[in-house]
Design a protein around this motif. Structure first.
Motif, PDB file in Angstrom:
ATOM      1  N   TRP A  92     -44.354 -34.347   3.371  1.00  0.00           N
ATOM      2  CA  TRP A  92     -45.619 -33.625   3.461  1.00  0.00           C
ATOM      3  C   TRP A  92     -45.818 -32.992   4.828  1.00  0.00           C
ATOM      4  O   TRP A  92     -46.357 -31.883   4.944  1.00  0.00           O
ATOM      5  CB  TRP A  92     -46.789 -34.553   3.127  1.00  0.00           C
ATOM      6  CG  TRP A  92     -46.990 -34.739   1.660  1.00  0.00           C
ATOM      7  CD1 TRP A  92     -46.736 -35.851   0.920  1.00  0.00           C
ATOM      8  CD2 TRP A  92     -47.511 -33.755   0.745  1.00  0.00           C
ATOM      9  NE1 TRP A  92     -47.053 -35.631  -0.398  1.00  0.00           N
ATOM     10  CE2 TRP A  92     -47.537 -34.367  -0.539  1.00  0.00           C
ATOM     11  CE3 TRP A  92     -47.949 -32.442   0.876  1.00  0.00           C
ATOM     12  CZ2 TRP A  92     -47.988 -33.691  -1.675  1.00  0.00           C
ATOM     13  CZ3 TRP A  92     -48.399 -31.763  -0.252  1.00  0.00           C
ATOM     14  CH2 TRP A  92     -48.415 -32.384  -1.507  1.00  0.00           C
ATOM     15  N   GLU A 146     -51.271 -40.931  -1.741  1.00  0.00           N
ATOM     16  CA  GLU A 146     -50.834 -40.220  -0.540  1.00  0.00           C
ATOM     17  C   GLU A 146     -51.968 -39.398   0.053  1.00  0.00           C
ATOM     18  O   GLU A 146     -52.111 -39.310   1.279  1.00  0.00           O
ATOM     19  CB  GLU A 146     -49.641 -39.317  -0.874  1.00  0.00           C
ATOM     20  CG  GLU A 146     -49.117 -38.494   0.299  1.00  0.00           C
ATOM     21  CD  GLU A 146     -48.563 -39.325   1.448  1.00  0.00           C
ATOM     22  OE1 GLU A 146     -48.438 -38.791   2.573  1.00  0.00           O
ATOM     23  OE2 GLU A 146     -48.269 -40.518   1.238  1.00  0.00           O
ATOM     24  N   ARG A 149     -54.108 -41.760   1.933  1.00  0.00           N
ATOM     25  CA  ARG A 149     -53.463 -42.216   3.176  1.00  0.00           C
ATOM     26  C   ARG A 149     -53.544 -41.146   4.264  1.00  0.00           C
ATOM     27  O   ARG A 149     -53.843 -41.440   5.418  1.00  0.00           O
ATOM     28  CB  ARG A 149     -51.994 -42.553   2.903  1.00  0.00           C
ATOM     29  CG  ARG A 149     -51.284 -43.207   4.093  1.00  0.00           C
ATOM     30  CD  ARG A 149     -49.789 -43.318   3.863  1.00  0.00           C
ATOM     31  NE  ARG A 149     -49.150 -42.008   3.877  1.00  0.00           N
ATOM     32  CZ  ARG A 149     -48.847 -41.337   4.989  1.00  0.00           C
ATOM     33  NH1 ARG A 149     -49.148 -41.843   6.179  1.00  0.00           N
ATOM     34  NH2 ARG A 149     -48.248 -40.173   4.926  1.00  0.00           N
ATOM     35  N   ARG A 150     -53.286 -39.897   3.887  1.00  0.00           N
ATOM     36  CA  ARG A 150     -53.259 -38.815   4.868  1.00  0.00           C
ATOM     37  C   ARG A 150     -54.658 -38.433   5.346  1.00  0.00           C
ATOM     38  O   ARG A 150     -54.830 -38.040   6.505  1.00  0.00           O
ATOM     39  CB  ARG A 150     -52.575 -37.570   4.282  1.00  0.00           C
ATOM     40  CG  ARG A 150     -51.083 -37.707   4.065  1.00  0.00           C
ATOM     41  CD  ARG A 150     -50.485 -36.365   3.668  1.00  0.00           C
ATOM     42  NE  ARG A 150     -50.545 -35.414   4.765  1.00  0.00           N
ATOM     43  CZ  ARG A 150     -49.607 -35.270   5.703  1.00  0.00           C
ATOM     44  NH1 ARG A 150     -48.522 -36.025   5.665  1.00  0.00           N
ATOM     45  NH2 ARG A 150     -49.734 -34.372   6.651  1.00  0.00           N
TER      46      ARG A 150
END
Length: 326
Positions: A92, A146, A149-150
């Motif tokens: 990413w 994700e 998390r980001r």
């Protein structure tokens, strides 16, 4: 020549973005416009749709297909950011860094007063541009951990198909771009036209949850190692009573550290994970056995059928009985 009341919509086309979302949204909006001319007796189109990009006159989207684009010009009422071609092992950081111009444009356009919507994993571009901070959001269920998390400042609702928080809209997995289009038809042309559009296009205009489509096996393989261990521990003890202190002791960390780490890795609490594991097991049993709902309820750790049915309905979007029939 468009009506003065037309909603000016720009769809941001960028390298390797997903064509089904670019063109699917456009097609559904055009169906809605056509029906609106009949049902609402409009004299002009409800939407002025432009495919815009930041480089040249064409760009290669997912699959290497060249698409003609316009340069951005003037102020738009809505900017739509489609998802992009990726897999579960995508880097990413690298992928988003390659879209620095698009990210700057999204941020600038939003700051100038244009509403912004993302389709599917287009939410990652909104997150990177800072638009999800403090806002509710959703994305494709497979990539929701994700996203959490980001962008820990977002209030992720991983099961949602469509969310709106202020001037920011996000949608779930690939086909939920159609839900976005139906929502735009509904608010611009009314419920009657939206219902007719959904019928003509063979779409549902009432989808509320991605949960019926979640494949827990795929989700678990995409989790960080610690969360995978916890998921496995839960799956082997579905009928056990939830006890945070016991859980923390098992994994040799404090309860607060356990809660914080799981939140960072999955966007959920350990109790959320256990409830999802129980519901996923129930889904398997509903699909693959003839067991009664009462027996399935007991198998996954609940003594009260009504309580479990409410949990199942909240997480899946339909009752256990309806899920079994479908």
């Amino acid at each position: 020549m468009t009506d003065s009341t037309s909603l000016r919509i720009a769809i941001l086309v960028y390298e390797a973005c997903t064509g089904s979302q670019v063109f699917g949204i456009t097609d559904v909006l055009r169906i809605g416009m056509d029906l609106g001319l009949d049902i609402k007796a409009r004299k002009g189109p409800a939407f002025d749709i432009e495919l815009i990009g930041l480089a040249g006159k064409s760009i290669k989207i997912a699959g290497g297909i060249s698409v003609g684009i316009k340069r951005p010009a003037g102020k738009y009422d809505l900017l739509i950011v489609p998802g992009l071609e990726i897999n579960r092992h995508v880097d990413w950081d690298k992928r988003l860094a390659s879209l620095s111009r698009e990210l700057a444009f999204i941020k600038k356009t939003f700051a100038a007063g244009t509403a912004v919507a993302s389709a599917c994993v287009g939410a990652f571009l909104l997150g990177e541009a800072g638009l999800l901070n403090g806002r509710k959001s959703t994305t494709a269920w497979l990539f929701a951990p994700e996203l959490a998390r980001r962008y820990p400042a977002t209030r992720l609702q991983a099961d949602a198909v469509f969310l709106e928080d202020g001037a920011v809209m996000t949608t779930g997995a690939v086909s939920s771009s159609f839900d976005l289009a139906i929502q735009l038809v509904k608010r611009t042309l009314g419920a009657e036209v939206a219902t007719a559009t959904a019928r003509v296009a063979l779409l549902s205009n009432q989808r509320a949850s991605q949960s019926p489509f979640v494949d827990s096996a795929l989700m678990e393989r995409g989790l960080p190692a610690f969360s995978q261990q916890l998921q496995l521990w839960f799956s082997e003890r579905l009928a056990d009573e939830y006890d945070l202190n016991r859980l923390a002791l098992t994994f040799h960390i404090s309860p607060s550290t356990l809660l914080r780490r799981i939140k960072v890795e999955t966007g959920q609490s350990p109790l959320d994970m256990l409830q999802l594991a129980r519901v996923e097991k129930a889904k398997q049993l509903l699909s693959n056995t003839t067991w009664s709902i009462a027996r399935i309820t007991a198998e996954v750790g609940y003594s009260d059928v009504s309580s479990f049915s409410r949990l199942f309905t909240r997480l899946v979007g339909e009752t256990p009985a309806r899920y079994r029939r479908r």
